[in-house]
Design a protein around this motif. Structure first.
Motif, mmCIF file in Angstrom:
data_model
loop_
_atom_site.group_PDB
_atom_site.id
_atom_site.type_symbol
_atom_site.label_atom_id
_atom_site.label_comp_id
_atom_site.label_asym_id
_atom_site.label_seq_id
_atom_site.Cartn_x
_atom_site.Cartn_y
_atom_site.Cartn_z
ATOM 1 N N ASN A 30 0.915 -1.288 0.114
ATOM 2 C CA ASN A 30 0.034 0.167 -0.051
ATOM 3 C C ASN A 30 0.883 1.328 0.142
ATOM 4 O OD1 ASN A 30 -1.279 2.348 1.065
ATOM 5 N ND2 ASN A 30 -3.113 0.759 1.538
ATOM 6 N N ILE A 31 1.135 1.816 -1.116
ATOM 7 C CA ILE A 31 2.022 3.167 -1.202
ATOM 8 C C ILE A 31 1.878 4.033 -0.344
ATOM 9 C CG2 ILE A 31 3.135 4.601 -3.026
ATOM 10 C CD1 ILE A 31 4.011 1.695 -3.549
ATOM 11 N N ARG A 32 0.762 4.522 -0.488
ATOM 12 C CA ARG A 32 0.302 5.774 0.411
ATOM 13 C C ARG A 32 0.900 5.389 1.961
ATOM 14 N NH1 ARG A 32 -1.532 9.944 -2.396
ATOM 15 N NH2 ARG A 32 -2.746 9.349 -3.873
ATOM 16 N N LYS A 33 0.289 4.349 2.455
ATOM 17 C CA LYS A 33 0.669 3.868 3.559
ATOM 18 C C LYS A 33 2.220 3.888 3.912
ATOM 19 C CE LYS A 33 -0.410 0.665 7.396
ATOM 20 N NZ LYS A 33 -1.718 -0.373 7.581
ATOM 21 N N ALA A 34 2.777 3.265 3.114
ATOM 22 C CA ALA A 34 4.341 2.983 2.918
ATOM 23 C C ALA A 34 5.068 4.367 3.203
ATOM 24 C CB ALA A 34 4.839 2.336 1.888
ATOM 25 N N GLU A 70 1.161 8.881 16.062
ATOM 26 C CA GLU A 70 0.718 9.788 15.573
ATOM 27 C C GLU A 70 0.201 9.614 13.990
ATOM 28 O OE1 GLU A 70 2.857 13.431 16.294
ATOM 29 O OE2 GLU A 70 2.970 13.077 18.296
ATOM 30 N N ALA A 71 1.022 8.948 13.294
ATOM 31 C CA ALA A 71 1.043 8.768 11.875
ATOM 32 C C ALA A 71 -0.442 7.585 11.615
ATOM 33 C CB ALA A 71 2.107 8.194 10.947
ATOM 34 N N VAL A 72 -0.458 6.841 12.584
ATOM 35 C CA VAL A 72 -1.498 5.893 12.582
ATOM 36 C C VAL A 72 -2.732 6.530 12.940
ATOM 37 C CG1 VAL A 72 -2.444 3.647 13.512
ATOM 38 C CG2 VAL A 72 0.003 3.896 13.084
ATOM 39 N N ARG A 73 -2.655 7.352 14.157
ATOM 40 C CA ARG A 73 -3.868 8.079 14.398
ATOM 41 C C ARG A 73 -4.476 8.977 13.567
ATOM 42 N NH1 ARG A 73 -1.615 9.785 19.121
ATOM 43 N NH2 ARG A 73 -2.008 7.619 20.215
#
Length: 124
Positions: A30-34, A70-73
């Motif tokens: 998942n590129i955006r997530k990566a 924070e990135a996950v949130r």
């Protein structure tokens, strides 16, 4: 942005009923997530403990760096190990360390992930 959209549209979650079907473009990332998570992982030396135990939906541990939390949130995703790793298996290294009780779910960026981060940072 167009390349990222194209790649993300080609990323498919594996489903057991599709085991013998043709996938087309399936890069397993998942590129955006990566591109959101990998730069944080690249700055961390070694592995981090994502959680303890081996059950599904293990909550993220207090050892997870604040920037990663924070990135996950911000993404609105669930705050658990499975959700964090989902879509990043080919660019990270996940292992279960059972040398202690309970065991620990360890995570780090791999070489392919580092190359993706380097490429993206050069393109920015």
């Amino acid at each position: 942005e167009l390349i990222i959209d194209f790649l993300d549209e080609g990323w498919l979650r594996f489903q057991t009923d599709q085991a013998n079907e043709y996938y087309g473009l399936n890069i397993k990332i998942n590129i955006r997530k990566a591109l959101r998570i990998l730069p944080i992982l690249a700055d961390i030396e070694g592995e981090i403990c994502l959680g303890e135990g081996d059950r599904a939906l293990t909550p993220l541990s207090a050892d997870v760096p604040q920037a990663l939390m924070e990135a996950v949130r911000e993404s609105g995703e669930r705050m658990d190990v499975d959700q964090l790793c989902w879509g990043l298996y080919d660019v990270t290294r996940y292992r279960y360390d059972n040398s202690s009780t309970p065991g620990k779910q360890m995570w780090s960026i791999n070489e392919k992930g580092r190359k993706l981060v380097e490429w993206y940072q050069k393109k920015e």
